[in-house]
Write an enzyme that holds these catalytic residues in place. Structure first.
Site, PDB file in Angstrom:
ATOM      1  N   GLU A  33     -33.052 -32.056  21.875  1.00 13.75           N
ATOM      2  CA  GLU A  33     -33.571 -32.825  23.018  1.00 13.75           C
ATOM      3  C   GLU A  33     -34.078 -34.175  22.511  1.00 13.75           C
ATOM      4  OE1 GLU A  33     -35.016 -34.683  26.023  1.00 13.75           O
ATOM      5  OE2 GLU A  33     -33.906 -32.827  26.393  1.00 13.75           O
ATOM      6  N   THR A  43     -35.825 -32.306  35.657  1.00  9.50           N
ATOM      7  CA  THR A  43     -36.567 -31.061  35.854  1.00  9.50           C
ATOM      8  C   THR A  43     -38.043 -31.312  36.125  1.00  9.50           C
ATOM      9  OG1 THR A  43     -35.058 -29.971  34.310  1.00  9.50           O
ATOM     10  CG2 THR A  43     -37.095 -28.815  34.856  1.00  9.50           C
ATOM     11  N   SER A  47     -39.474 -32.092  43.291  1.00 11.32           N
ATOM     12  CA  SER A  47     -40.572 -31.683  44.174  1.00 11.32           C
ATOM     13  C   SER A  47     -40.931 -30.206  44.056  1.00 11.32           C
ATOM     14  CB  SER A  47     -40.231 -32.021  45.629  1.00 11.32           C
ATOM     15  OG  SER A  47     -39.003 -31.432  46.004  1.00 11.32           O
ATOM     16  N   HIS A  51     -35.012 -23.477  46.310  1.00 14.48           N
ATOM     17  CA  HIS A  51     -34.074 -23.597  47.430  1.00 14.48           C
ATOM     18  C   HIS A  51     -33.423 -22.258  47.756  1.00 14.48           C
ATOM     19  CE1 HIS A  51     -34.179 -27.899  48.180  1.00 14.48           C
ATOM     20  NE2 HIS A  51     -34.275 -28.084  46.877  1.00 14.48           N
ATOM     21  N   VAL A 172     -28.787 -37.493  20.465  1.00 13.64           N
ATOM     22  CA  VAL A 172     -27.425 -37.362  19.947  1.00 13.64           C
ATOM     23  C   VAL A 172     -26.706 -38.703  20.066  1.00 13.64           C
ATOM     24  CG1 VAL A 172     -25.193 -36.218  20.273  1.00 13.64           C
ATOM     25  CG2 VAL A 172     -27.321 -34.905  20.492  1.00 13.64           C
TER      26      VAL A 172
END
Length: 397
Positions: A33, A43, A47, A51, A172
């Site tokens: 990451e 992410t 909100s 879902h 990366v």
């Protein structure tokens, strides 16, 4: 050398690593990451809605993964002690011309397996949300709220317990494939693996183009800006209130969301961001912005949706215009009820012909799996997406 490298520490990357470990515990996995921790982008800036699957075309990857992912997410959270609240939501038609679209949503929900959907009269809408005005509504009991950053933190800790290596601050910059393995070059180190899974979100197209699979699409960043209701105005919203979305545009429109950690958000709009990490109006990355403008697909989108785009941009700069959009649902709301909230950037894949990809899009060969488009409800669907990718990964070992 590891068996698998997952690029991206958002919820889709973490969920993918988790599901690979669930299906094949002996496979060795590294997660790379570029940020200092998990869930820094899509992410961590949404909100927080769980879902239900109401909106999505029956049979699409979006629909099937949302329904499956919903169940997997709730099961994971129950087992791991992550708080969530299935508070339900209302979707409201504010005038008669929206009713046919609302009826389509109801039908889609039923086809996607949702039970106990309820039609609401104007009076029944007010029983759920006393300050909302509409001609017809749907109550969706399955919809909920959660903190997806907390989900990611829990996934990360469980993965580390299972022996997965998670490296942060590792952007990366190059991928070289030779023989049966690939060398992933970051700003700090080199990592080797037999299989690479690209879950890079806002940069998924750029990472894909480092592999032999070069998708003919580009990620176009759209910023969604939120206001928050002041504490004194939070009584205007009990849970979640949504408009009928424009069927021609892959966004749900400005809505009201009660947050799991307190407070109520209003929004988002959807404006072109001038950088892939363009969380404010002043965030400009000129090369990325020019890249967007030069993409033939974006040019076609701009020609087709210029009127909608200008409307969204106007709302971005005008609190009065934003308030007016919110007043369609809650007429009593005023500018003084709102204070500036956060913002997120949606990684919207756009193909060369001007199509805004509305479904999940995965490109793969024997050595690479590229998740090129993972639009909302990717967070809700993450464990289902991860399960699907994991099954593809395991076939290669």
């Amino acid at each position: 050398m590891k068996d698998v490298i997952v690029i991206g520490g958002g919820i889709v990357g973490l969920a993918t690593a988790w599901q690979i470990k669930q299906q094949s515990p002996n496979l060795t996995i590294t997660i790379l990451e570029k940020e200092s921790g998990p869930a820094h982008h899509q992410t961590g800036n949404n909100s927080g809605v769980i879902h239900s699957g109401l909106y999505y075309k029956p049979g699409s990857l979006k629909a099937t993964n949302c329904i499956k992912g919903y169940d997997l997410m709730l099961d994971f959270c129950r087992k791991e002690g992550v708080d969530f609240d299935l508070c339900g939501k209302v979707v409201v038609a504010t005038d008669d011309h929206e009713v046919p679209y609302l009826e389509t949503l109801f039908s889609r929900g039923e086809q996607n397996g949702l039970t106990n959907l309820q039609w609401l009269t104007p009076e029944e809408i007010k029983e759920h949300e006393p300050y909302v005005t509409g001609v017809k509504g749907i109550y969706v009991p399955q919809t909920g709220i959660i903190d997806y950053k907390e989900v990611c933190q829990k996934l990360e800790s469980k993965l580390v317990e299972l022996g997965v290596s998670v490296f942060y601050n590792e952007k990366v910059v190059e991928i070289n494939h030779q023989g049966s393995s690939s060398d992933v070059v970051t700003t700090n180190n080199d990592y080797q693996a037999k299989l690479i899974v690209n879950c890079a979100g806002l940069y998924s197209d750029k990472v894909s183009k480092m592999t032999p699979l070069k998708p003919d699409l580009k990620i176009v960043p759209f910023r969604g800006e939120y206001y928050q209701l002041k504490k004194s105005s939070e009584h205007l919203v009990k849970n979640l209130i949504y408009p009928v979305p424009d069927p021609n545009f892959p966004f749900l429109g400005v809505h009201f969301t009660r947050m799991i950690n307190g407070g109520v958000e209003a929004g988002p709009n959807a404006v072109l961001a001038f950088a892939r990490e363009g969380y404010t109006k002043s965030d400009i990355n000129l090369p990325e912005f020019l890249e967007t403008l030069a993409w033939p697909g974006f040019q076609k989108v701009a020609m087709k949706y210029w009127k909608t785009g200008f409307g969204e941009m106007y709302r971005s700069f005008s609190k009065a215009a934003f308030t007016k959009a919110l007043q369609k649902l809650i007429p009593d709301i005023r500018e003084c009820d709102l204070e500036t909230g956060g913002a997120g950037v949606r990684a919207q894949a756009c193909d060369r012909s001007g199509g805004l990809l509305d479904d999940f899009h995965i490109l793969e060969n024997d050595h690479f799996v590229n998740v090129c488009n993972a639009p909302s409800p990717a967070a809700t669907s993450s464990l289902a997406i991860g399960d699907e990718i994991a099954s593809r990964v395991i076939k290669r070992f």
